[in-house]
Design an enzyme around this catalytic site. Structure first.
Site, PDB file in Angstrom:
ATOM      1  N   ASP A   9      -7.855   1.014   6.706  1.00  0.00           N
ATOM      2  CA  ASP A   9      -6.020   1.412   6.851  1.00  0.00           C
ATOM      3  C   ASP A   9      -5.436   2.454   7.302  1.00  0.00           C
ATOM      4  OD1 ASP A   9      -3.405  -0.751   5.550  1.00  0.00           O
ATOM      5  OD2 ASP A   9      -3.079   1.472   5.958  1.00  0.00           O
ATOM      6  N   ASP A 103      -2.786  -0.271  12.551  1.00  0.00           N
ATOM      7  CA  ASP A 103      -3.101   0.669  11.970  1.00  0.00           C
ATOM      8  C   ASP A 103      -4.346  -0.315  10.792  1.00  0.00           C
ATOM      9  OD1 ASP A 103      -1.811  -0.381   9.648  1.00  0.00           O
ATOM     10  OD2 ASP A 103      -2.161   1.508   8.382  1.00  0.00           O
ATOM     11  N   GLU A 104      -4.896  -1.391  10.522  1.00  0.00           N
ATOM     12  CA  GLU A 104      -5.718  -1.855   9.744  1.00  0.00           C
ATOM     13  C   GLU A 104      -6.816  -2.631  10.779  1.00  0.00           C
ATOM     14  OE1 GLU A 104      -4.916  -4.903   5.993  1.00  0.00           O
ATOM     15  OE2 GLU A 104      -2.687  -4.347   7.431  1.00  0.00           O
TER      16      GLU A 104
HETATM   17  P1  TTP Z   1       1.302   0.179   6.254  1.00  0.00           P
HETATM   18  O1  TTP Z   1      -0.321   0.151   6.708  1.00  0.00           O
HETATM   19  O2  TTP Z   1       1.739  -0.983   5.720  1.00  0.00           O
HETATM   20  O3  TTP Z   1       2.062   1.102   5.809  1.00  0.00           O
HETATM   21  P2  TTP Z   1       1.383   2.997   6.394  1.00  0.00           P
HETATM   22  O4  TTP Z   1      -0.013   2.682   7.236  1.00  0.00           O
HETATM   23  O5  TTP Z   1       2.203   3.756   6.785  1.00  0.00           O
HETATM   24  O6  TTP Z   1       0.746   3.166   4.666  1.00  0.00           O
HETATM   25  P3  TTP Z   1      -0.460   2.911   4.062  1.00  0.00           P
HETATM   26  O7  TTP Z   1      -1.401   1.494   4.379  1.00  0.00           O
HETATM   27  O8  TTP Z   1      -1.140   4.441   3.538  1.00  0.00           O
HETATM   28  O9  TTP Z   1       0.348   2.153   2.754  1.00  0.00           O
HETATM   29  O10 TTP Z   1       1.804  -0.288   8.207  1.00  0.00           O
HETATM   30  C1  TTP Z   1       1.285   0.378   8.907  1.00  0.00           C
HETATM   31  C2  TTP Z   1       2.544   1.145  10.054  1.00  0.00           C
HETATM   32  O11 TTP Z   1       3.413  -0.142  10.382  1.00  0.00           O
HETATM   33  C3  TTP Z   1       3.175   1.631   9.086  1.00  0.00           C
HETATM   34  O12 TTP Z   1       2.777   3.263   9.266  1.00  0.00           O
HETATM   35  C4  TTP Z   1       4.951   1.554  10.259  1.00  0.00           C
HETATM   36  C5  TTP Z   1       4.624  -0.087  10.449  1.00  0.00           C
HETATM   37  N1  TTP Z   1       5.352  -0.530   9.736  1.00  0.00           N
HETATM   38  C6  TTP Z   1       6.430  -1.673   9.241  1.00  0.00           C
HETATM   39  O13 TTP Z   1       7.392  -0.267  10.618  1.00  0.00           O
HETATM   40  N2  TTP Z   1       7.230  -2.251   8.589  1.00  0.00           N
HETATM   41  C7  TTP Z   1       6.680  -2.645   7.945  1.00  0.00           C
HETATM   42  O14 TTP Z   1       8.063  -2.877   7.267  1.00  0.00           O
HETATM   43  C8  TTP Z   1       5.517  -2.069   7.314  1.00  0.00           C
HETATM   44  C9  TTP Z   1       4.544  -1.984   6.391  1.00  0.00           C
HETATM   45  C10 TTP Z   1       4.730  -1.044   7.903  1.00  0.00           C
HETATM   46 MG    MG Z   2      -1.975   1.858   6.648  1.00  0.00          MG
END
Ligand code: TTP
Ligand code: MG
Length: 388
Positions: A9, A103-104
């Site tokens: 992730d 992203d995961e």
């Molecule tokens: P995440 O992987 O949940 O968050 P992140 O990568 O920003 O942070 P981390 O994993 O380090 O905690 O989500 C990936 C991307 O998806 C995030 O950068 C932006 C988008 N996203 C949204 O647009 N709305 C949301 O509510 C979430 C959770 C994510």
């Molecule tokens: Mg992330």
């Protein structure tokens, strides 16, 4: 057979891409999301998280908590392109990849242990390859199953690497709250708490039939297995599951359906342009509608031939919109258009007027890349297109 599952992730994904591309943002709080009065935070850099800013928070709250942050609307086409790049790096490490979001994803590395010294070495190699080729950090978890791998990738974020060996699973799980088990939402958590189960460790000692009486047989069996760190769900390979979409939340609700259709046209044009810029076309168009206060609906149309032209996307979005009656008196708060089920343009089938359209959109796209996305939208909006 014991499996080796890896979950990866990206860290603060959208914000990290912006910090990578703008030196002046590095080390600073960066907040990405809707910048209008009703906008919400998509993500925040780790610097901004220290101020209590997080995804899905109203932007007004984020501005109050961290007024000096750098606020950006984000560039979704760019993030999709980076995402594709990341998954093509991952594809070198395993043929079995399940993409969960932009992203995961999960990789099944079972049987590949001979290519690397250890599961940890695998995690390190994957993190390094992603960092070298995209300039971004990821957090990685390696474990015998999906549940533990995802838990592990979250344990040392950002830039984390955690390996959970099968024999360590119960010890790692024991102190965690039951809400960390996937599928345990607020409701189940409350019921478990009422039964005296707050930690996963307490669940391992649960009396199966007592739990089954409260939650049903299946749920009880599943929870007890997960509490012991057991999860046999396979990694199910997906083809890039993402979509390209744009939505707009209005500062004031829209009451005219004509105005709504003009917005749909401009959203469709943007989605079409982004698709073409990425060399993609879509088999599915989705319309998203939100009426005041919070009733949100989505409607989808799937095509036998993939589309990437504005007018085809717009025609689908408008047909879906026209088929959807507004609740009496309700204003429209949000409209969105997205294109999913993506494929590369090479898979495009040739319709009759394909060549004509290709020339037209080739010209439009050249103008857009030279003068910016908005150059042609305004003109199109002042001259509504004819009905089909
Ligand atoms: P995440 O992987 O949940 O968050 P992140 O990568 O920003 O942070 P981390 O994993 O380090 O905690 O989500 C990936 C991307 O998806 C995030 O950068 C932006 C988008 N996203 C949204 O647009 N709305 C949301 O509510 C979430 C959770 C994510
Ligand atoms: Mg992330």
């Amino acid at each position: 057979m014991e499996r080796i599952i890896l979950h990866i992730d990206m860290d603060a994904f959208f914000a990290s891409v912006e910090q990578r591309d703008h030196e002046e943002y590095r080390g600073k709080p960066v907040i990405i999301g809707g910048l209008g009065p009703r906008g919400v935070v998509s993500t925040a850099s780790y610097e901004a998280r220290k101020f209590g800013v997080h995804s899905a928070m109203p932007m007004v709250t984020a501005r109050r908590r961290c007024p000096d942050a750098i606020f950006l609307p984000g560039d979704h086409a760019k993030y999709s392109a980076v995402s594709r790049q990341i998954f093509s790096v991952l594809a070198r490490f395993s043929p079995v990849i399940e993409q969960l979001s932009i992203d995961e994803g999960f990789l099944d590395l079972t049987g590949m242990e001979r290519l690397m010294d250890s599961p940890r070495a695998y995690g390190e190699a994957i993190k390094r390859a992603v960092r070298e080729e995209t300039g971004l950090t990821a957090s990685v978890g390696v474990a015998p199953n999906k549940f533990l791998a995802k838990l592990a990738s979250d344990m040392e974020k950002p830039d984390g690497l955690v390996v959970i060996r099968p024999e360590d699973a119960e010890r790692v799980l024991a102190p965690l709250p039951v809400s960390r088990i996937f599928g345990v939402g607020k409701k189940t958590e409350a019921r478990l708490s009422a039964l005296g189960f707050k930690t996963i460790g307490q669940l391992t000692a649960a009396d199966r039939s007592r739990l089954a009486r409260a939650l049903g047989d299946r749920m009880a069996a599943q929870l007890i297995a997960l509490a012991h760190g057991l999860d046999d769900r396979p990694v199910e390979p997906t083809r890039a599951a993402q979509s390209i979409g744009r939505e707009e939340t209005f500062a004031e609700d829209i009451h005219s359906r004509e105005e709504a259709e003009r917005v749909l046209l401009s959203l469709s044009e943007e989605v079409g342009w982004r698709l073409r810029r990425e060399g993609l076309s879509a088999r599915t168009v989705t319309l998203k509608l939100r009426f005041a206060p919070f009733d949100t609906y989505t409607r989808q149309q799937t095509f036998p031939d993939p589309v990437s032209y504005d007018e085809d996307i717009f025609a689908a979005a408008r047909a879906l919109f026209r088929a959807f009656p507004s609740p009496p008196g309700a204003g429209i708060r949000l409209l969105g258009v997205s294109a999913g089920n993506l494929c590369t343009e090479g898979e495009l089938s040739l319709f009759d007027d394909h060549e004509k359209k290709e020339k037209l959109y080739g010209a439009i796209d050249r103008l857009k890349s030279r003068f910016g996305e908005n150059i042609l939208t305004r003109a199109a909006l002042t001259k509504p297109k004819d009905e089909p």
